[in-house]
Design a protein around this motif. Structure first.
Motif, PDB file in Angstrom:
ATOM      1  N   GLY A   1      -6.619   9.029   2.441  1.00  0.00           N
ATOM      2  CA  GLY A   1      -6.463   9.547   3.791  1.00  0.00           C
ATOM      3  C   GLY A   1      -5.256  10.455   3.979  1.00  0.00           C
ATOM      4  O   GLY A   1      -5.252  11.310   4.872  1.00  0.00           O
TER       5      GLY A   1
ATOM      6  N   GLY B   1      -8.029   1.817   5.582  1.00  0.00           N
ATOM      7  CA  GLY B   1      -7.741   2.522   6.833  1.00  0.00           C
ATOM      8  C   GLY B   1      -8.706   3.645   7.177  1.00  0.00           C
ATOM      9  O   GLY B   1      -9.065   3.832   8.338  1.00  0.00           O
ATOM     10  N   CYS B   2      -9.145   4.402   6.151  1.00  0.00           N
ATOM     11  CA  CYS B   2     -10.026   5.550   6.431  1.00  0.00           C
ATOM     12  C   CYS B   2     -11.385   5.125   6.966  1.00  0.00           C
ATOM     13  O   CYS B   2     -12.094   5.944   7.547  1.00  0.00           O
ATOM     14  CB  CYS B   2     -10.207   6.393   5.172  1.00  0.00           C
ATOM     15  SG  CYS B   2      -8.687   7.170   4.675  1.00  0.00           S
TER      16      CYS B   2
ATOM     17  N   GLY C   1       0.822  -1.213   0.000  1.00  0.00           N
ATOM     18  CA  GLY C   1       0.000   0.000   0.000  1.00  0.00           C
ATOM     19  C   GLY C   1       0.846   1.248   0.000  1.00  0.00           C
ATOM     20  O   GLY C   1       2.080   1.187   0.021  1.00  0.00           O
ATOM     21  N   THR C   2       0.173   2.397  -0.015  1.00  0.00           N
ATOM     22  CA  THR C   2       0.878   3.672  -0.022  1.00  0.00           C
ATOM     23  C   THR C   2       1.418   3.999   1.363  1.00  0.00           C
ATOM     24  O   THR C   2       2.474   4.603   1.503  1.00  0.00           O
ATOM     25  CB  THR C   2      -0.078   4.797  -0.466  1.00  0.00           C
ATOM     26  OG1 THR C   2      -0.650   4.416  -1.711  1.00  0.00           O
ATOM     27  CG2 THR C   2       0.640   6.101  -0.636  1.00  0.00           C
ATOM     28  N   THR C   3       0.686   3.562   2.404  1.00  0.00           N
ATOM     29  CA  THR C   3       1.149   3.890   3.754  1.00  0.00           C
ATOM     30  C   THR C   3       1.804   2.702   4.456  1.00  0.00           C
ATOM     31  O   THR C   3       2.665   2.887   5.289  1.00  0.00           O
ATOM     32  CB  THR C   3      -0.003   4.408   4.633  1.00  0.00           C
ATOM     33  OG1 THR C   3      -1.066   3.464   4.576  1.00  0.00           O
ATOM     34  CG2 THR C   3      -0.501   5.743   4.161  1.00  0.00           C
ATOM     35  N   LYS C   4       1.349   1.495   4.121  1.00  0.00           N
ATOM     36  CA  LYS C   4       1.931   0.325   4.790  1.00  0.00           C
ATOM     37  C   LYS C   4       2.054  -0.836   3.803  1.00  0.00           C
ATOM     38  O   LYS C   4       1.315  -0.933   2.826  1.00  0.00           O
ATOM     39  CB  LYS C   4       1.053  -0.110   5.988  1.00  0.00           C
ATOM     40  CG  LYS C   4      -0.434  -0.355   5.601  1.00  0.00           C
ATOM     41  CD  LYS C   4      -0.797  -1.795   5.529  1.00  0.00           C
ATOM     42  CE  LYS C   4      -2.001  -2.193   4.745  1.00  0.00           C
ATOM     43  NZ  LYS C   4      -2.989  -1.392   4.201  1.00  0.00           N
TER      44      LYS C   4
ATOM     45  N   GLY D   1      -7.766   4.049   1.155  1.00  0.00           N
ATOM     46  CA  GLY D   1      -6.466   3.865   1.794  1.00  0.00           C
ATOM     47  C   GLY D   1      -5.787   5.203   2.016  1.00  0.00           C
ATOM     48  O   GLY D   1      -6.449   6.235   2.158  1.00  0.00           O
ATOM     49  N   GLY D   2      -4.441   5.190   2.045  1.00  0.00           N
ATOM     50  CA  GLY D   2      -3.700   6.415   2.268  1.00  0.00           C
ATOM     51  C   GLY D   2      -3.578   7.242   0.992  1.00  0.00           C
ATOM     52  O   GLY D   2      -3.810   8.443   0.991  1.00  0.00           O
ATOM     53  N   GLY D   3      -3.214   6.577  -0.107  1.00  0.00           N
ATOM     54  CA  GLY D   3      -2.966   7.311  -1.341  1.00  0.00           C
ATOM     55  C   GLY D   3      -3.981   7.069  -2.438  1.00  0.00           C
ATOM     56  O   GLY D   3      -4.052   7.821  -3.408  1.00  0.00           O
ATOM     57  N   THR D   4      -4.749   5.994  -2.325  1.00  0.00           N
ATOM     58  CA  THR D   4      -5.748   5.719  -3.366  1.00  0.00           C
ATOM     59  C   THR D   4      -7.076   5.313  -2.737  1.00  0.00           C
ATOM     60  O   THR D   4      -7.114   4.829  -1.607  1.00  0.00           O
ATOM     61  CB  THR D   4      -5.319   4.555  -4.307  1.00  0.00           C
ATOM     62  OG1 THR D   4      -5.257   3.346  -3.540  1.00  0.00           O
ATOM     63  CG2 THR D   4      -3.991   4.805  -4.981  1.00  0.00           C
TER      64      THR D   4
ATOM     65  N   GLU E   1      -1.108  13.070  11.834  1.00  0.00           N
ATOM     66  CA  GLU E   1      -1.549  11.680  11.639  1.00  0.00           C
ATOM     67  C   GLU E   1      -2.063  11.098  12.959  1.00  0.00           C
ATOM     68  O   GLU E   1      -3.098  10.433  12.996  1.00  0.00           O
ATOM     69  CB  GLU E   1      -0.373  10.854  11.088  1.00  0.00           C
ATOM     70  CG  GLU E   1      -0.652   9.377  10.845  1.00  0.00           C
ATOM     71  CD  GLU E   1      -1.662   9.105   9.729  1.00  0.00           C
ATOM     72  OE1 GLU E   1      -1.623   9.816   8.704  1.00  0.00           O
ATOM     73  OE2 GLU E   1      -2.507   8.194   9.893  1.00  0.00           O
TER      74      GLU E   1
ATOM     75  N   LYS F   1      -5.374  12.626  13.843  1.00  0.00           N
ATOM     76  CA  LYS F   1      -6.425  12.064  12.993  1.00  0.00           C
ATOM     77  C   LYS F   1      -6.872  10.712  13.542  1.00  0.00           C
ATOM     78  O   LYS F   1      -8.064  10.448  13.685  1.00  0.00           O
ATOM     79  CB  LYS F   1      -5.918  11.918  11.549  1.00  0.00           C
ATOM     80  CG  LYS F   1      -6.958  11.343  10.615  1.00  0.00           C
ATOM     81  CD  LYS F   1      -6.495  11.341   9.174  1.00  0.00           C
ATOM     82  CE  LYS F   1      -5.667  10.122   8.878  1.00  0.00           C
ATOM     83  NZ  LYS F   1      -5.423   9.961   7.436  1.00  0.00           N
TER      84      LYS F   1
ATOM     85  N   ASN G   1     -11.805   3.557   9.425  1.00  0.00           N
ATOM     86  CA  ASN G   1     -11.698   3.645  10.883  1.00  0.00           C
ATOM     87  C   ASN G   1     -12.122   4.999  11.430  1.00  0.00           C
ATOM     88  O   ASN G   1     -12.249   5.161  12.638  1.00  0.00           O
ATOM     89  CB  ASN G   1     -10.250   3.393  11.316  1.00  0.00           C
ATOM     90  CG  ASN G   1      -9.908   1.923  11.318  1.00  0.00           C
ATOM     91  OD1 ASN G   1     -10.698   1.114  11.779  1.00  0.00           O
ATOM     92  ND2 ASN G   1      -8.747   1.587  10.791  1.00  0.00           N
TER      93      ASN G   1
HETATM   94  N1  LIG Z   1      -7.891   4.782  13.290  1.00  0.00           N
HETATM   95  C1  LIG Z   1      -7.812   5.512  12.184  1.00  0.00           C
HETATM   96  N2  LIG Z   1      -8.506   6.673  12.080  1.00  0.00           N
HETATM   97  C2  LIG Z   1      -8.412   7.434  10.991  1.00  0.00           C
HETATM   98  N3  LIG Z   1      -7.668   7.144   9.907  1.00  0.00           N
HETATM   99  C3  LIG Z   1      -6.972   6.006   9.942  1.00  0.00           C
HETATM  100  C4  LIG Z   1      -6.992   5.129  11.065  1.00  0.00           C
HETATM  101  N4  LIG Z   1      -6.195   4.073  10.807  1.00  0.00           N
HETATM  102  C5  LIG Z   1      -5.689   4.278   9.576  1.00  0.00           C
HETATM  103  N5  LIG Z   1      -6.140   5.443   9.064  1.00  0.00           N
HETATM  104  C6  LIG Z   1      -5.793   6.058   7.778  1.00  0.00           C
HETATM  105  O1  LIG Z   1      -5.934   5.117   6.747  1.00  0.00           O
HETATM  106  C7  LIG Z   1      -4.955   5.345   5.739  1.00  0.00           C
HETATM  107  C8  LIG Z   1      -4.197   4.057   5.477  1.00  0.00           C
HETATM  108  O2  LIG Z   1      -5.097   3.075   5.071  1.00  0.00           O
HETATM  109  P1  LIG Z   1      -4.606   1.738   4.392  1.00  0.00           P
HETATM  110  O3  LIG Z   1      -3.660   1.031   5.306  1.00  0.00           O
HETATM  111  O4  LIG Z   1      -5.813   1.030   3.961  1.00  0.00           O
HETATM  112  O5  LIG Z   1      -3.812   2.354   3.156  1.00  0.00           O
HETATM  113  P2  LIG Z   1      -2.760   1.672   2.155  1.00  0.00           P
HETATM  114  O6  LIG Z   1      -3.274   0.357   1.764  1.00  0.00           O
HETATM  115  O7  LIG Z   1      -1.399   1.730   2.736  1.00  0.00           O
HETATM  116  O8  LIG Z   1      -2.783   2.699   0.967  1.00  0.00           O
HETATM  117  P3  LIG Z   1      -3.391   2.592  -0.522  1.00  0.00           P
HETATM  118  O9  LIG Z   1      -4.422   1.524  -0.512  1.00  0.00           O
HETATM  119  O10 LIG Z   1      -3.956   3.940  -0.741  1.00  0.00           O
HETATM  120  O11 LIG Z   1      -2.229   2.321  -1.392  1.00  0.00           O
HETATM  121  C9  LIG Z   1      -4.041   6.438   6.248  1.00  0.00           C
HETATM  122  O12 LIG Z   1      -4.387   7.673   5.640  1.00  0.00           O
HETATM  123  C10 LIG Z   1      -4.335   6.456   7.735  1.00  0.00           C
HETATM  124  O13 LIG Z   1      -4.174   7.732   8.287  1.00  0.00           O
END
Ligand SMILES: Nc1ncnc2c1ncn2[C@@H]1O[C@H](COP(=O)(O)OP(=O)(O)OP(=O)(O)O)[C@@H](O)[C@H]1O
Ligand SMILES: [Mg+2]
Length: 412
Positions: free
Chosen positions: A236, A330-331, A14-17, A212-215, A255, A258, A333
């Motif tokens: 997010g 993640g969003c 993912g973009t964030t993890k 997610g974070g970036g998409t 972060e 949030k 949440n």
């Molecule tokens: N408890 C929470 N409250 C609010 N936002 C959250 C929480 N936990 C995670 N996030 C947000 O969710 C996002 C990350 O989500 P996720 O792990 O699904 O993304 P990703 O898979 O890494 O990225 P992408 O799918 O965009 O490539 C981040 O913007 C993070 O701030």
């Protein structure tokens, strides 16, 4: 079957993890999660690999953690793919049934799907998925499984997902450099859908939104089949950036605020809630109203959800979504996001958490694991009719490519 074949692993870059989920299958529908690993994603932006070395580092870290917890090593992973380069379209294949008894066989179906796949693609793109929606047998339409029926003509309506070859290559290369083979590439919203939707929802009509974070990824289902998929470059991270600017605080602090204190709607905040916020220099702290924080979050979320609503409308299925919208990633949440979604989508909206696994199921009971869990479930037959063969073009391409490379190395 040896134990090796019972182990499956999903890798979500993912973009964030980066997350890895390892599970054991017993040959039936049960999937037991044995281990999970999470690492901050260092080399991805908006769903695409932008730095191979950093991505490899995150992949190694996440996989090692999952392997240690599971007590097994994995050599092959199902990998999620997303990013703004993903495009999807609908296509049709038609074949004649020429056998003496005119009975439709699995081979005829494969031939028909192969024909639907023969679309003019730019040289820089490749097919990631060919998902049958429905079949027509002579003039009888809306057939789900034409096998065994008698006909002279078979038609297939399919949904095709394509991606940029270079983006897929960079992802596969990063995984290969971490000493892992890619068993298959799966479009992230399809994986997430597999983990969080029920077969009933897919049947009734539902839009899966993985924020997610970036998409933010969308997959629309109706009558059990995928009807529309898309990947939008919003997420997010934009909310975090808005908070950092609006509260004049470092990104990391934004972060944390949030995740701990943010609400999706200002109207949900208690009258007197305040939060301590540090300045950019880190020297001073101020008390900020929680309602102000929620206003910033709400403004961006309204923009993202309105964009998603438009996307769902453009799919042509907005009026067929009796099960409404399921939000994951993640969003999801963010407290109150389902309520805000319900208001804007004007449809029932719920939060999707991965379902249908046993074992360490608690450790994946968070929307951030939707894609990772979906990747270990994806090729089970229970995946409904968006189940495909075992390899897709992207993987076949890379297998041929690496084979050619080793021949060359042997010759010279
Ligand atoms: N408890 C929470 N409250 C609010 N936002 C959250 C929480 N936990 C995670 N996030 C947000 O969710 C996002 C990350 O989500 P996720 O792990 O699904 O993304 P990703 O898979 O890494 O990225 P992408 O799918 O965009 O490539 C981040 O913007 C993070 O701030
Ligand atoms: Mg994701």
């Amino acid at each position: 079957m040896t134990e090796r074949f019972n182990i499956v692993a999903g890798l979500d870059v993912g973009t964030t993890k980066v997350c890895c989920v390892i599970a054991k299958r017993d040959g039936g529908p049960a999937v037991e999660v044995l281990g999970t690993g999470l690492a901050p994603s260092l080399g991805s932006k908006r769903g695409m690999v932008v730095n191979i070395e950093s991505t490899v580092q995150s992949v190694v870290e996440a996989v090692r953690e999952a392997e240690q917890m599971a007590g097994v090593e994995v050599g092959e992973v199902n990998v999620g793919i997303a990013g703004g380069h993903i495009k999807s379209m609908n296509s049709k294949g038609i074949v004649a049934i020429s056998s003496a008894d005119r009975e439709i066989t699995q081979k005829d179906i494969e031939r028909c799907i192969e024909q639907a796949k023969a679309i003019a693609l730019p040289v820089d793109r490749e097919v990631l998925h060919v998902l049958p929606k429905e079949f027509a047998v002579d003039d009888q339409r809306a057939i789900r499984d034409p096998r065994g029926m008698v006909a002279t003509r078979l038609e297939a309506d399919v949904h095709i997902v394509t991606g940029a070859i270079t983006s897929a290559q960079n992802l596969v290369r990063s995984v290969n450099r971490a000493d892992l083979k890619v068993a298959r590439l799966v479009l992230e919203p399809l994986a997430s859908a597999r983990a969080v939707l029920t077969p009933d929802e897919m049947e009734l009509g539902v839009a899966l939104v993985d924020m997610g974070g970036g998409t933010t990824d969308v997959a629309v289902f109706h009558e059990g089949s995928v009807r529309h998929t898309s990947v939008l470059a919003v997420g997010g991270d934009q909310i975090t950036r808005d908070l950092a600017v609006g509260l004049r605080t470092p990104r990391l602090a934004a972060e944390q605020i949030k995740q701990k204190y943010a609400l999706a709607m200002a109207s949900l905040v208690d009258e007197d809630g305040v939060v301590e916020v540090v300045d950019v220099g880190g020297r001073r702290a101020r008390m900020i109203d929680r309602s102000y924080i929620a206003e910033i979050v709400q403004a961006r979320l309204e923009e993202i959800i309105t964009l998603l609503k438009r996307e769902i409308n453009e799919s042509g299925y907005a009026d067929h979504l009796a099960a409404g919208v399921v939000l994951t990633g993640g969003c999801a949440n963010l407290e109150g996001i389902a309520e805000l979604g319900e208001q804007i989508f004007n449809m029932p909206t719920r939060i999707g958490v991965p379902l249908g696994v046993t074992g360490l199921s608690d450790s994946v009971a968070d929307p951030i694991f939707a894609t990772g869990v979906g990747l270990i479930l994806y090729d089970l037959p229970e995946g409904g009719r968006f189940h495909e063969g075992s390899d897709n073009d992207a993987v076949i391409f890379h297998k041929i490519f690496s084979q050619m490379k080793s021949w060359m190395e042997n010759i010279f």
